[in-house]
Scaffold this active site. Structure first.
Site, short mmCIF file in Angstrom:
data_model
loop_
_atom_site.label_atom_id
_atom_site.label_comp_id
_atom_site.label_asym_id
_atom_site.label_seq_id
_atom_site.Cartn_x
_atom_site.Cartn_y
_atom_site.Cartn_z
N GLY A 120 -1.72 10.07 -0.27
CA GLY A 120 -2.85 9.14 -0.24
C GLY A 120 -3.69 9.49 0.80
CB CYS A 121 -7.38 8.68 1.72
SG CYS A 121 -7.35 7.09 1.07
CE1 TYR A 122 -7.67 3.78 5.92
CE2 TYR A 122 -7.13 2.66 3.75
CZ TYR A 122 -8.15 2.65 5.15
OH TYR A 122 -8.91 2.06 5.11
CB THR A 123 -0.68 8.19 3.41
OG1 THR A 123 -1.02 8.98 2.41
CG2 THR A 123 -0.07 6.70 2.92
CB ALA B 291 -5.70 10.08 8.11
#
Length: 343
Positions: A146-149, A151
């Protein structure tokens, strides 16, 4: 080689098309949309005019994918596992950009996403390329991170791997552009609601929480507990993740520096700004890069790591192409050498 995209009219689908257009080894075979079946992709995304002239089909006709070596799936959670199994059973490699194949333990997925997992023991590999490259190389199904993950895990991974921090006292404060919420209409992402506004949401309950903990636990070999607070910011794309962790006794600033350079010094898509560096979302916008900088707060005995990515590229479509390249033994940077858009 021929590849297809299921769910091509979402933001990640359009980013896949943009990136793959310049990929030297790829031909787009089929693109699907259940909401716009029969239309042309350029009707949904006029910026692709002159690059693609393709009709959107329905994913229900699985026979169309038989000549594809890989299929990217860009569907909401709960929709990829059935079609992913059918494609994998035909020998087609699958890169799922949703959450259905991200978890080792399906019960964790079911607890956080509230739907049953119907493709148990799929053998899927978690698709964060820099950490799982060798497993991805042999995988038939990859669950794109995922995106938040992406980063947050990349920011904390060296600290967890080299046992430099208290794994049960981690705080992640992350901010995302509105494209992370998808293209569907919503009051929360309406222009007048988001303009000149900044807000937190899903405090303590965001579904990326167990995904971050899973990766950190595997790296550290012990339980990881994070407090994760996501925010929406009034811009189209980008994620800035600021991660706080308490240092173990005796850990020096030089040990922190060494951990980051040992883990990422040879990684093309990770740019180390070093101790004292300040990543910014504008510096990664439109690119597959992740910028990292870290700071030692001696007063509180904490390390603070800042990470910046484009949520639609390194946080989604770009990472999916990076995983695709690894799965097929291609140059990992193929199709992905776009320079960030600035200003």
């Amino acid at each position: 080689m021929k590849v297809s995209i299921i769910g091509a009219t979402g933001y990640t689908g359009s980013e896949l098309l943009r990136i793959l257009f310049s990929h030297p080894e790829v031909e787009i075979a089929n693109i699907t949309s259940e909401s716009q079946t029969g239309g042309n992709i350029t009707d949904a995304y006029p910026h692709l005019a002159g690059c693609y002239d393709k009709k959107l089909t329905s994913m229900k006709d699985l026979s169309q994918f038989t000549d594809s070596q890989a299929v990217f799936i860009g569907l909401p959670h709960g929709h990829a596992m059935s079609i992913g199994k059918q494609l994998a059973d035909q020998g087609i490699k699958v890169i799922d950009l949703g959450a259905d194949y991200r978890f080792r333990d399906e019960s964790v997925y079911e607890a956080w996403y509230k739907v049953p997992h119907t493709h148990l023991n799929s053998g899927a590999v978690y698709g964060l390329t820099e950490l799982y490259r060798e497993q991805i190389r042999a995988a038939s199904i990859v669950g794109n991170a995922g995106c938040y993950t992406t980063a947050s895990i990349l920011a904390l991974a060296p600290l967890a791997k080299y046992h430099l921090i208290d794994m049960k006292n981690i705080v992640v404060d992350a901010k995302s552009g509105v494209s992370g919420a998808g293209r569907g209409l919503s009051l929360n992402t309406h222009f007048t609601e988001m303009s000149e506004n900044l807000k937190a949401y899903n405090i303590g309950g965001h579904r990326h929480t167990p995904e971050i903990e899973q990766a950190l636990q595997e790296l550290a070999g012990q339980e990881a507990i994070i407090s994760f607070t996501p925010h929406l910011i009034p811009m189209a794309r980008g994620i800035l993740s600021t991660c706080y962790a308490t240092l173990k006794e005796g850990v020096t600033p030089e040990a922190i520096d060494q951990a980051f350079y040992e883990m990422y010094g040879q990684e093309y898509f990770i740019r180390l700004l070093g101790r004292g560096g300040y990543p910014a979302t504008k510096h990664t916008r439109g690119s597959n890069f992740c910028d990292l900088g870290w700071h030692i707060d001696t007063r509180t005995n904490r390390v603070v790591v800042v990470s910046a990515i484009d949520n639609l590229v390194k946080g989604a479509a770009g990472q999916a192409v990076q995983n695709f390249n690894v799965m097929f033994g291609l140059n990992e940077t193929s199709g992905l050498k776009q320079v960030a858009l600035y200003p």
